[in-house]
Motif scaffolding. Structure first.
Motif, PDB file in Angstrom:
ATOM      1  N   GLY A  47       0.832  -1.191   0.000  1.00 28.43           N
ATOM      2  CA  GLY A  47       0.000   0.000   0.000  1.00 28.43           C
ATOM      3  C   GLY A  47       0.868   1.242   0.000  1.00 28.43           C
ATOM      4  N   GLY A  48       0.331   2.337  -0.533  1.00 31.98           N
ATOM      5  CA  GLY A  48       1.065   3.592  -0.566  1.00 31.98           C
ATOM      6  C   GLY A  48       2.090   3.685  -1.679  1.00 31.98           C
ATOM      7  N   LEU A  49       2.144   2.677  -2.543  1.00 31.71           N
ATOM      8  CA  LEU A  49       3.193   2.598  -3.557  1.00 31.71           C
ATOM      9  C   LEU A  49       2.705   3.122  -4.903  1.00 31.71           C
ATOM     10  N   VAL A  50       3.641   3.578  -5.724  1.00 24.43           N
ATOM     11  CA  VAL A  50       3.268   4.067  -7.042  1.00 24.43           C
ATOM     12  C   VAL A  50       2.969   2.884  -7.953  1.00 24.43           C
ATOM     13  N   ALA A  51       2.285   3.173  -9.064  1.00 23.11           N
ATOM     14  CA  ALA A  51       1.833   2.121  -9.979  1.00 23.11           C
ATOM     15  C   ALA A  51       3.004   1.288 -10.492  1.00 23.11           C
ATOM     16  N   MET A  52       2.784  -0.031 -10.547  1.00 19.77           N
ATOM     17  CA  MET A  52       3.833  -0.970 -10.963  1.00 19.77           C
ATOM     18  C   MET A  52       3.206  -2.167 -11.661  1.00 19.77           C
ATOM     19  N   GLU A  53       4.051  -2.966 -12.299  1.00 21.20           N
ATOM     20  CA  GLU A  53       3.574  -4.214 -12.890  1.00 21.20           C
ATOM     21  C   GLU A  53       3.213  -5.199 -11.784  1.00 21.20           C
ATOM     22  N   GLY A  54       2.368  -6.156 -12.141  1.00 20.52           N
ATOM     23  CA  GLY A  54       2.032  -7.199 -11.191  1.00 20.52           C
ATOM     24  C   GLY A  54       3.230  -8.092 -10.914  1.00 20.52           C
ATOM     25  N   GLY A  55       3.211  -8.769  -9.776  1.00 27.27           N
ATOM     26  CA  GLY A  55       4.288  -9.685  -9.433  1.00 27.27           C
ATOM     27  C   GLY A  55       4.635  -9.602  -7.963  1.00 27.27           C
ATOM     28  N   THR A  56       5.748 -10.222  -7.600  1.00 23.24           N
ATOM     29  CA  THR A  56       6.230 -10.257  -6.219  1.00 23.24           C
ATOM     30  C   THR A  56       7.470  -9.389  -6.097  1.00 23.24           C
ATOM     31  N   TYR A  57       7.457  -8.504  -5.122  1.00 24.59           N
ATOM     32  CA  TYR A  57       8.525  -7.524  -4.943  1.00 24.59           C
ATOM     33  C   TYR A  57       9.185  -7.679  -3.581  1.00 24.59           C
ATOM     34  N   GLU A  58      10.512  -7.513  -3.548  1.00 28.12           N
ATOM     35  CA  GLU A  58      11.227  -7.463  -2.280  1.00 28.12           C
ATOM     36  C   GLU A  58      10.980  -6.105  -1.624  1.00 28.12           C
ATOM     37  N   VAL A  59      10.810  -6.111  -0.314  1.00 31.64           N
ATOM     38  CA  VAL A  59      10.641  -4.852   0.409  1.00 31.64           C
ATOM     39  C   VAL A  59      12.011  -4.199   0.561  1.00 31.64           C
ATOM     40  N   THR A  60      12.194  -3.077  -0.112  1.00 30.77           N
ATOM     41  CA  THR A  60      13.463  -2.337  -0.069  1.00 30.77           C
ATOM     42  C   THR A  60      13.284  -1.062   0.756  1.00 30.77           C
ATOM     43  N   ASP A  61      14.407  -0.359   0.981  1.00 30.24           N
ATOM     44  CA  ASP A  61      14.342   0.908   1.712  1.00 30.24           C
ATOM     45  C   ASP A  61      13.458   1.909   0.977  1.00 30.24           C
ATOM     46  N   LEU A  62      13.547   1.916  -0.352  1.00 29.66           N
ATOM     47  CA  LEU A  62      12.743   2.843  -1.145  1.00 29.66           C
ATOM     48  C   LEU A  62      11.257   2.518  -0.995  1.00 29.66           C
ATOM     49  N   MET A  63      10.915   1.229  -1.036  1.00 31.44           N
ATOM     50  CA  MET A  63       9.517   0.841  -0.859  1.00 31.44           C
ATOM     51  C   MET A  63       9.013   1.264   0.514  1.00 31.44           C
ATOM     52  N   LEU A  64       9.839   1.083   1.543  1.00 29.66           N
ATOM     53  CA  LEU A  64       9.452   1.483   2.889  1.00 29.66           C
ATOM     54  C   LEU A  64       9.192   2.984   2.961  1.00 29.66           C
ATOM     55  N   GLU A  65      10.080   3.756   2.352  1.00 32.33           N
ATOM     56  CA  GLU A  65       9.927   5.212   2.352  1.00 32.33           C
ATOM     57  C   GLU A  65       8.618   5.617   1.683  1.00 32.33           C
ATOM     58  N   HIS A  66       8.311   4.986   0.531  1.00 29.04           N
ATOM     59  CA  HIS A  66       7.086   5.319  -0.195  1.00 29.04           C
ATOM     60  C   HIS A  66       5.842   4.876   0.574  1.00 29.04           C
ATOM     61  N   ALA A  67       5.916   3.718   1.223  1.00 28.89           N
ATOM     62  CA  ALA A  67       4.771   3.238   1.997  1.00 28.89           C
ATOM     63  C   ALA A  67       4.487   4.178   3.173  1.00 28.89           C
ATOM     64  N   LYS A  68       5.547   4.641   3.832  1.00 26.34           N
ATOM     65  CA  LYS A  68       5.388   5.527   4.986  1.00 26.34           C
ATOM     66  C   LYS A  68       4.819   6.884   4.586  1.00 26.34           C
ATOM     67  N   ASN A  69       5.172   7.329   3.382  1.00 22.96           N
ATOM     68  CA  ASN A  69       4.776   8.676   2.943  1.00 22.96           C
ATOM     69  C   ASN A  69       3.647   8.668   1.922  1.00 22.96           C
ATOM     70  N   TYR A  70       3.026   7.493   1.674  1.00 17.60           N
ATOM     71  CA  TYR A  70       1.885   7.363   0.764  1.00 17.60           C
ATOM     72  C   TYR A  70       2.219   7.991  -0.603  1.00 17.60           C
ATOM     73  N   ALA A  71       3.225   7.428  -1.258  1.00 16.56           N
ATOM     74  CA  ALA A  71       3.713   7.987  -2.522  1.00 16.56           C
ATOM     75  C   ALA A  71       2.634   8.051  -3.589  1.00 16.56           C
ATOM     76  N   ASN A  72       1.624   7.185  -3.478  1.00 17.32           N
ATOM     77  CA  ASN A  72       0.542   7.198  -4.472  1.00 17.32           C
ATOM     78  C   ASN A  72      -0.603   8.132  -4.083  1.00 17.32           C
ATOM     79  N   GLY A  73      -0.465   8.790  -2.942  1.00 15.82           N
ATOM     80  CA  GLY A  73      -1.488   9.740  -2.513  1.00 15.82           C
ATOM     81  C   GLY A  73      -2.677   9.110  -1.816  1.00 15.82           C
ATOM     82  N   VAL A  74      -2.667   7.780  -1.636  1.00 13.02           N
ATOM     83  CA  VAL A  74      -3.790   7.078  -1.002  1.00 13.02           C
ATOM     84  C   VAL A  74      -3.394   6.670   0.420  1.00 13.02           C
ATOM     85  N   ILE A  75      -4.090   7.224   1.400  1.00  7.78           N
ATOM     86  CA  ILE A  75      -3.808   6.887   2.797  1.00  7.78           C
ATOM     87  C   ILE A  75      -4.686   5.704   3.190  1.00  7.78           C
ATOM     88  N   HIS A  76      -4.059   4.548   3.314  1.00  8.18           N
ATOM     89  CA  HIS A  76      -4.801   3.310   3.586  1.00  8.18           C
ATOM     90  C   HIS A  76      -3.936   2.413   4.468  1.00  8.18           C
TER      91      HIS A  76
END
Length: 371
Positions: free
Chosen positions: A78-107
């Motif tokens: 959640g909170g991530l920008v649009a991406m292709e489907g699949g399985t992703y490793e949780v990286t520092d960048l993903m954590l930063e985007h999730a914490k700050n709701y990079a997609n603008g959706v607070i959920h």
């Protein structure tokens, strides 16, 4: 083939679903409830993290469930920008985007990657997310609108939609998901209708933006002119209209209830308004299925129905009678979200899929002439 242990973590508004898997076998599952009053004390969703984590650990300890041998922790993305489907490793960048709701959706789903990383670091395992809500695999023809500068984006139940298609391909078609074409629906509190061509979700209706069929809490597609007139008549603001798209539309707008079971009981008791509302929702689903079949040029291997309302036999019967001329209709009542999260991680660990890297860049950022 080795069996991998996976803990799936799916944060919701006032609870967190957890499920421990050993391969495909679910060893333990629980919906961990969080006191709404306690959650209100936190200024942001991310501040809830220690509270939710400790509640989960406490429940697991009471149930005598150990996490010492877990191979991977999977969080709802959640909170991530649009991406292709699949399985992703949780990286520092993903954590930063999730914490700050990079997609603008607070959920609360934005807590998924954060919880997965917390547990992974504590127990020396991997952390992943699978098919987050912002999966974007649209074909270009599905993106343009009749307003210059306004392009379509969609938010769907991507996790359950894709897992339903993956399981049907394997268990019924004896093929890979990438070899099949489907119209896949998730019919619950929100209703997603999507077209899947050879492993990609190439079109669908934006259930956050007000597209598609009406649902228990969602208005669905409405004429722009009619909506503007309604806004003027009721003196509504933009925020009010957004609520109609996700919370106060559909059954709620008409009857004040969001419970499909209650609505069908009223219809069976002779309430003609409730009966018309129920049948209209199904009619709109059928229209959307037909349009997604056209997207696939009529080459449809199956129409797959998932979600809680698929337990209703009348709904499945009506859709089957209306749409089976397109392709066979298959019912998968409920949802596979927890199983889907585990299965995605296991496919990566087994070498069936490659883990993907979250780049933080939109998978699609406009047409060339818009640069």
């Amino acid at each position: 083939m080795k069996k991998y242990k996976v803990l799936a973590l799916n944060p919701g508004s006032t609870s967190t679903k957890i499920a421990l898997f050993d391969g495909e076998e679910c060893l333990f599952s629980k919906n961990v409830s969080h006191d709404a009053g306690e959650l209100e004390k936190f200024a942001t969703l991310s501040e809830q993290l220690p509270y939710r984590r400790d509640m989960i650990l406490s429940l697991l300890k009471e149930a005598n469930v150990s996490l010492e041998d877990v191979d991977v922790f999977v969080g709802r993305g959640g909170g991530l920008v649009a991406m292709e489907g699949g399985t992703y490793e949780v990286t520092d960048l993903m954590l930063e985007h999730a914490k700050n709701y990079a997609n603008g959706v607070i959920h609360p789903a934005s807590l998924g990657p954060q919880l997965a990383r917390e547990f992974a670091e504590q127990y020396g395992a991997k952390a992943m997310v699978v098919n987050p809500p912002d999966v974007d695999e649209l074909q270009d023809l599905a993106r343009m609108t009749g307003i210059k500068g306004v392009n379509r984006v969609i938010h769907l139940h991507a996790l359950n939609l894709k897992e339903t298609a993956i399981r049907h391909s394997k268990n019924v078609m004896n093929k890979k998901y990438e070899e099949c074409n489907y119209v896949v629906c998730h019919i619950g509190g929100g209703i997603s209708v999507s077209a899947h061509r050879q492993g990609k979700m190439v079109d669908g209706y934006d259930i956050v933006g007000g597209e598609g069929p009406m649902a228990p809490t969602r208005c669905g597609s409405v004429s722009v002119a009619d909506l503007l007139q309604y806004m003027k008549k009721e003196n509504l603001e933009i925020a009010d209209v957004k609520k109609l798209c996700t919370r106060t539309g559909g059954f709620v707008s008409h009857t004040g209830i969001s419970d499909a079971l209650e609505l069908t009981k009223r219809a069976q008791a002779g309430d003609k308004y409730a009966e018309m509302l129920w049948n209209t929702m199904i009619y709109q689903i059928e229209k959307c299925i037909g349009s997604m079949a056209a997207v696939l040029h009529g080459k449809v291997d199956g129409i797959l129905l998932g979600g809680g309302m698929v337990y209703n036999e009348d709904l499945v019967r009506q859709i089957t009678e209306s749409c089976s001329f397109i392709a066979p209709v298959y019912a998968y009542p409920g949802e596979f979200e927890m199983e889907a999260m585990a299965a995605g991680a296991i496919r990566v660990l087994n070498g069936e899929e490659e883990v993907k890297e979250y780049t933080g860049k939109l998978v699609w950022d406009g047409f060339p002439w818009q640069e």
